[in-house]
Design an enzyme around this catalytic site. Structure first.
Site, mmCIF file in Angstrom:
data_model
loop_
_atom_site.group_PDB
_atom_site.id
_atom_site.type_symbol
_atom_site.label_atom_id
_atom_site.label_comp_id
_atom_site.label_asym_id
_atom_site.label_seq_id
_atom_site.Cartn_x
_atom_site.Cartn_y
_atom_site.Cartn_z
ATOM 1 N N THR A 1 25.056 -46.720 -33.938
ATOM 2 C CA THR A 1 25.254 -47.336 -32.668
ATOM 3 C C THR A 1 24.644 -46.559 -32.136
ATOM 4 O O THR A 1 24.471 -47.198 -30.669
ATOM 5 C CB THR A 1 26.823 -48.019 -33.394
ATOM 6 O OG1 THR A 1 26.720 -49.421 -34.447
ATOM 7 C CG2 THR A 1 26.908 -49.214 -32.062
ATOM 8 N N ASP B 1 36.323 -37.858 -35.013
ATOM 9 C CA ASP B 1 36.167 -37.758 -36.262
ATOM 10 C C ASP B 1 35.103 -36.894 -37.235
ATOM 11 O O ASP B 1 34.366 -36.072 -36.258
ATOM 12 C CB ASP B 1 36.845 -39.393 -37.407
ATOM 13 C CG ASP B 1 34.736 -40.211 -37.093
ATOM 14 O OD1 ASP B 1 34.171 -39.361 -36.498
ATOM 15 O OD2 ASP B 1 35.030 -41.305 -37.251
ATOM 16 N N ASN C 1 34.536 -52.914 -41.074
ATOM 17 C CA ASN C 1 36.147 -53.126 -41.885
ATOM 18 C C ASN C 1 37.174 -52.989 -41.307
ATOM 19 O O ASN C 1 38.144 -53.115 -41.414
ATOM 20 C CB ASN C 1 36.630 -53.034 -43.291
ATOM 21 C CG ASN C 1 36.443 -51.110 -42.678
ATOM 22 O OD1 ASN C 1 35.542 -50.680 -41.958
ATOM 23 N ND2 ASN C 1 37.176 -51.112 -43.716
ATOM 24 N N HIS D 1 36.944 -51.029 -38.974
ATOM 25 C CA HIS D 1 37.966 -49.405 -38.806
ATOM 26 C C HIS D 1 36.850 -48.961 -37.585
ATOM 27 O O HIS D 1 35.859 -49.028 -36.898
ATOM 28 C CB HIS D 1 37.444 -47.980 -39.878
ATOM 29 C CG HIS D 1 36.417 -47.915 -40.514
ATOM 30 N ND1 HIS D 1 35.929 -47.239 -41.264
ATOM 31 C CD2 HIS D 1 35.246 -47.369 -39.037
ATOM 32 C CE1 HIS D 1 34.632 -46.631 -41.381
ATOM 33 N NE2 HIS D 1 33.759 -47.111 -39.736
ATOM 34 N N GLY E 1 37.218 -44.835 -35.335
ATOM 35 C CA GLY E 1 36.645 -44.199 -36.028
ATOM 36 C C GLY E 1 36.953 -43.449 -37.181
ATOM 37 O O GLY E 1 35.737 -44.556 -38.209
ATOM 38 N N GLU F 1 41.068 -46.381 -40.986
ATOM 39 C CA GLU F 1 40.533 -47.425 -41.916
ATOM 40 C C GLU F 1 41.739 -48.570 -41.776
ATOM 41 O O GLU F 1 43.081 -48.242 -41.247
ATOM 42 C CB GLU F 1 40.529 -46.707 -43.522
ATOM 43 C CG GLU F 1 39.632 -46.091 -43.824
ATOM 44 C CD GLU F 1 38.351 -46.628 -43.319
ATOM 45 O OE1 GLU F 1 38.167 -47.136 -43.232
ATOM 46 O OE2 GLU F 1 37.365 -45.845 -44.242
HETATM 47 C C1 GLP Z 1 31.852 -44.258 -39.055
HETATM 48 C C2 GLP Z 1 31.726 -42.922 -37.990
HETATM 49 C C3 GLP Z 1 32.351 -44.610 -37.554
HETATM 50 C C4 GLP Z 1 31.614 -45.385 -36.557
HETATM 51 C C5 GLP Z 1 31.429 -46.198 -37.201
HETATM 52 C C6 GLP Z 1 30.372 -47.247 -37.200
HETATM 53 O O1 GLP Z 1 31.684 -44.645 -40.568
HETATM 54 N N1 GLP Z 1 33.643 -42.868 -38.806
HETATM 55 O O2 GLP Z 1 32.996 -43.233 -36.181
HETATM 56 O O3 GLP Z 1 31.838 -45.966 -35.361
HETATM 57 O O4 GLP Z 1 30.836 -46.027 -39.215
HETATM 58 O O5 GLP Z 1 29.031 -46.652 -37.869
HETATM 59 P P1 GLP Z 1 27.571 -47.421 -37.633
HETATM 60 O O6 GLP Z 1 27.470 -47.474 -35.971
HETATM 61 O O7 GLP Z 1 26.608 -46.659 -38.181
HETATM 62 O O8 GLP Z 1 27.850 -48.413 -37.515
#
Ligand code: GLP
Length: 257
Positions: free
Chosen positions: A58, A85, A154, A156, A158, A161
């Site tokens: 993102t 993270d 889901n 979350h 960082g 969870e």
């Molecule tokens: C990952 C990271 C997050 C991130 C999220 C969304 O697992 N731990 O910090 O913001 O999932 O990721 P994406 O932007 O690829 O959908």
């Protein structure tokens, strides 16, 4: 008969409820450009911006836009990056390290000094001490001026969870199965996704002076809707955003409610 474990719905009486400010953009370039502009508007007035940054797909458009169009902003000279993270157990130089992902997408282009890049060691001798080091950094130098976040499918934040306490601190976590699946697209298969990680806690993140969450894509529409309207609960960690002030959510049209 086995009964399901009770879920902890945080009672509204325990806290104020805030309404995040929502900005909806078109998909693609418009989302990246608006995110970069809002990021710069937040960072420019600050003498020494201390900013928590995420990885994932993102923010990549925003990082590219910052590296291309805003690389000469003065605030980069005094900018400090703190990692949100990190996977556990990777060797130095592994391309999956979240710390190096942000560095190669953004920090190398805008020339943030090496000693102002505060990342987790993926493979420390003492994981508890590593969490304490990151917490102490924020205690001594923080609070963060800005926490930029992504949103997991889901809910979350960082790697906090579902079930993560709203007052949780930086710690070691096991990744949820749906997170392992989601992360597999970064590295070409679930077998390449580490099963444990460090994450800043929701309580740690809540102390940031300002929070900007970036959300894009149709696959995030449902969880963004829940983030904004479902009961505030540790079952959906992202609902913690409604318990703190100064939250902006930037969503592209595909994810928007
Ligand atoms: C990952 C990271 C997050 C991130 C999220 C969304 O697992 N731990 O910090 O913001 O999932 O990721 P994406 O932007 O690829 O959908």
């Amino acid at each position: 008969m086995k009964t399901a474990a009770p879920t902890r719905q945080v009672m509204k009486t325990e806290m104020n409820e805030y309404e995040p400010h929502i900005i909806v953009t078109e998909d693609g370039d418009d989302f990246a450009a608006a995110s970069a502009r809002i990021f710069c508007e937040a960072a420019r007035p600050l003498k020494n911006p201390l900013v928590i940054l995420p990885t994932g797909n993102t923010p990549l458009g925003m990082y590219r836009c910052l590296a291309r169009d805003y690389r000469n902003e003065n605030f980069w000279n005094n900018f400090t990056y703190v990692a949100l993270d990190e996977y556990i157990g990777l060797e130095d130089g592994d391309p999956r390290l979240f710390g190096s992902w942000v560095q190669r997408e953004l920090l190398d282009f805008v020339a943030v000094a090496r000693d102002r890049r505060i990342t987790f060691k993926s493979n420390p001798h003492d994981k508890g001490a590593e969490c304490a080091r990151m917490e102490n950094f924020l205690t001594e130098n923080g609070p963060a001026d800005l926490a930029v976040l992504g949103l997991g499918v889901n809910g979350h934040i960082g790697f906090n969870e579902p079930g993560s306490a709203f007052d949780s601190r930086t710690r070691v976590v096991n990744l949820a199965p749906e997170t392992i699946t989601a992360n597999s697209k970064y590295w070409g298969g679930e077998e390449h996704v580490p099963r444990t990680a460090f994450t800043m806690g929701l309580g740690t993140l809540a102390q940031a002076r300002r929070t900007v969450m970036l959300v894009s894509g149709m696959h995030k529409a449902d969880i963004l809707e829940k983030t904004l309207t479902a009961p505030i609960s540790e079952d959906i960690p992202s609902t913690y955003l409604r318990t703190i002030p100064n939250v902006t959510i930037i969503s592209d049209r595909s994810a928007a409610p």
